[in-house]
Design a protein around this motif. Structure first.
Motif, mmCIF file in Angstrom:
data_model
loop_
_atom_site.group_PDB
_atom_site.id
_atom_site.type_symbol
_atom_site.label_atom_id
_atom_site.label_comp_id
_atom_site.label_asym_id
_atom_site.label_seq_id
_atom_site.Cartn_x
_atom_site.Cartn_y
_atom_site.Cartn_z
ATOM 1 N N ASP A 144 0.827 -1.207 0.000
ATOM 2 C CA ASP A 144 0.000 0.000 0.000
ATOM 3 C C ASP A 144 0.860 1.255 0.000
ATOM 4 O O ASP A 144 0.549 2.246 -0.677
ATOM 5 N N SER A 147 2.131 1.786 -3.461
ATOM 6 C CA SER A 147 1.080 2.336 -4.326
ATOM 7 C C SER A 147 0.911 3.830 -4.085
ATOM 8 O O SER A 147 0.753 4.610 -5.045
ATOM 9 N N ASP A 151 1.458 6.853 -6.822
ATOM 10 C CA ASP A 151 0.439 7.877 -7.091
ATOM 11 C C ASP A 151 1.029 9.283 -6.971
ATOM 12 O O ASP A 151 0.733 10.164 -7.796
ATOM 13 N N ALA A 389 -3.034 -5.866 -5.951
ATOM 14 C CA ALA A 389 -2.177 -4.695 -5.720
ATOM 15 C C ALA A 389 -0.890 -4.783 -6.534
ATOM 16 O O ALA A 389 -0.411 -3.782 -7.081
ATOM 17 N N ASP A 392 -1.687 -3.825 -10.080
ATOM 18 C CA ASP A 392 -1.828 -2.369 -10.201
ATOM 19 C C ASP A 392 -0.468 -1.673 -10.145
ATOM 20 O O ASP A 392 -0.207 -0.720 -10.893
ATOM 21 N N ILE A 393 0.419 -2.174 -9.262
ATOM 22 C CA ILE A 393 1.760 -1.569 -9.153
ATOM 23 C C ILE A 393 2.545 -1.777 -10.443
ATOM 24 O O ILE A 393 3.235 -0.876 -10.927
#
Length: 415
Positions: A144, A147, A151, A389, A392-393
């Motif tokens: 997290d 991520s 961002d 996750a 997405d990364i």
């Protein structure tokens, strides 16, 4: 008696009382006994269990200095001198295993039933699964954080894009076909959560064991402890003062020499490595947790796989065997139903036979099985979330790499 794993061996001399002379040889320590073997005859002159020792002291006499004396329950006293590399190193290790054995001895051992054995195995599996879930949760917190970092990087790249656009075609240029690009509102990323000041609050301790700690040289050892955290390792002295802390990413290799002895090292370029050597009678509690956290960085040497050591089976194998054994025995021994049709004879004999697992043990097994099932489902859900996750990364890293390459090309055209 089965062969025990040798914890450590020290060259030394033993005072032979009948001959009034010192005999050179080697003093060997196992997890439960201490023995001395002479160099000349290659035979064991003396051997006694650690549980039979009443006192271990550092003494000196007119015969030889820097000796260790061991007093047995029958008041027999043994002298060991000329210990290498030092008397203090041998004394610290022997005293540690002696004290841990005395503390671990039960007051009144009870006969273990089949149900109690299964409950113990399943409780051990539950503890291992809880440790794994704790480490997995911390791994999810790290993903997290990655991520959120990606961002923020994408947001910074949007700012860089606006600046490059202004430099390529400034607003004061009369022939400019591009207008000033006003900053648009940043859209919230899906799945992004605000960063908390401290994700885990007080850092969780996975396991803490007493140990004998040495750094670089084995002649200088001190009693202390090893603490395995979800984010690293801590080595403390006997007064609980922090000696050194290894962050999880700082550990380069962990070598398991025996089931009671490990070494941890952090490599450096241009300066000496940081390495610690630890010996503990309870190292078997920490090794499975270290395998979970540092699986690829761990190296198990040959002596650590000796039969009789604590690493007889993996937690997965143990958990699987416990699950099948518990399920089968519970179904067979507790809920024993008579055969339909009113048959007499063998079915009646089976019905009156003493059950293998009592009702109390069966209830305890059911509770542990429910906890194991809940932990397994939570672990599966966390793994699926971390897989998403990671996808997405990966996509975010690819987008960021392409954007950086594009910005670099635009910046080169401006120079």
């Amino acid at each position: 008696m089965s062969r025990e794993v040798c914890v450590h061996t020290w060259p030394c001399s033993y005072y032979l009382e009948p001959d009034k002379r010192w005999v050179p040889g080697k003093l060997s320590l196992t997890c439960r006994s201490l023995k001395f073997a002479a160099d000349e005859a290659r035979e064991t002159l003396v051997s006694f269990p650690l549980s039979g020792i009443t006192a271990i002291k550092k003494e000196a006499s007119h015969f030889i200095f820097s000796s260790i004396t061991v007093l047995e329950k029958d008041s027999r006293k043994h002298w060991f001198g000329s210990l290498q590399p030092s008397r203090n190193a041998a004394f610290s290790v022997i005293e540690h295993f002696w004290r841990e054995l005395l503390l671990s001895q039960p007051e009144a051992p009870l006969p273990a039933t089949k149900g109690k054995e299964l409950a113990g195995l399943m409780a051990s599996s539950q503890k291992r699964l809880e440790d794994t879930a704790r480490v997995l949760h911390h791994q999810g917190e790290q993903l997290d954080s990655i991520s959120r970092g990606l961002d923020k990087m994408e947001s910074d790249l949007d700012v860089a894009d606006r600046l490059l656009t202004e430099l390529e075609s400034p607003s004061w240029w009369p022939f400019s076909s591009k207008l000033w690009k006003m900053p648009s509102e940043t859209k919230p990323k899906a799945g992004a959560s605000p960063a908390s000041p401290k994700a885990l609050g007080k850092e969780g301790v996975v396991v803490r064991i007493p140990a004998v700690v040495s750094q670089r040289t084995t002649s200088h050892v001190n009693p202390g402890s090893l603490t395995v955290l979800v984010s690293g390792l801590e080595i403390r002295d006997s007064s609980s003062a922090l000696v050194h802390r290894f962050e999880r990413e700082d550990v380069d290799d962990i070598k398991v020499h025996t089931p009671y002895e490990v070494s941890i090292r952090q490599r450096f370029i241009g300066k000496p490595d940081i390495a610690y050597h630890l010996i503990s009678a309870r190292m078997s509690e920490a090794i499975p947790v270290l395998e979970v956290q540092f699986g690829k960085k761990m190296e198990v040497l040959g002596d650590a796989l000796t039969p009789g050591g604590p690493r007889t089976s993996s937690p997965e194998e143990k958990g699987s065997s416990v699950w099948h054994a518990a399920s089968g025995l519970m179904d067979w021994a507790v809920h024993r139903e008579p055969c339909p049709g009113g048959q007499e004879g063998p079915p009646l004999q089976l019905q009156t036979r003493q059950p293998i697992i009592s009702e109390g043990d069966a209830q305890e097994l059911r509770q542990i099985l429910r906890k194991l099932k809940g932990l397994a489902l939570d672990t599966e859900a966390e793994l699926e979330r971390q897989d998403e996750a990671l996808d997405d990364i990966t996509a975010a890293v690819d987008r960021t790499t392409l954007t950086i390459d594009k910005h670099n090309r635009r910046a080169k055209r401006l120079t």
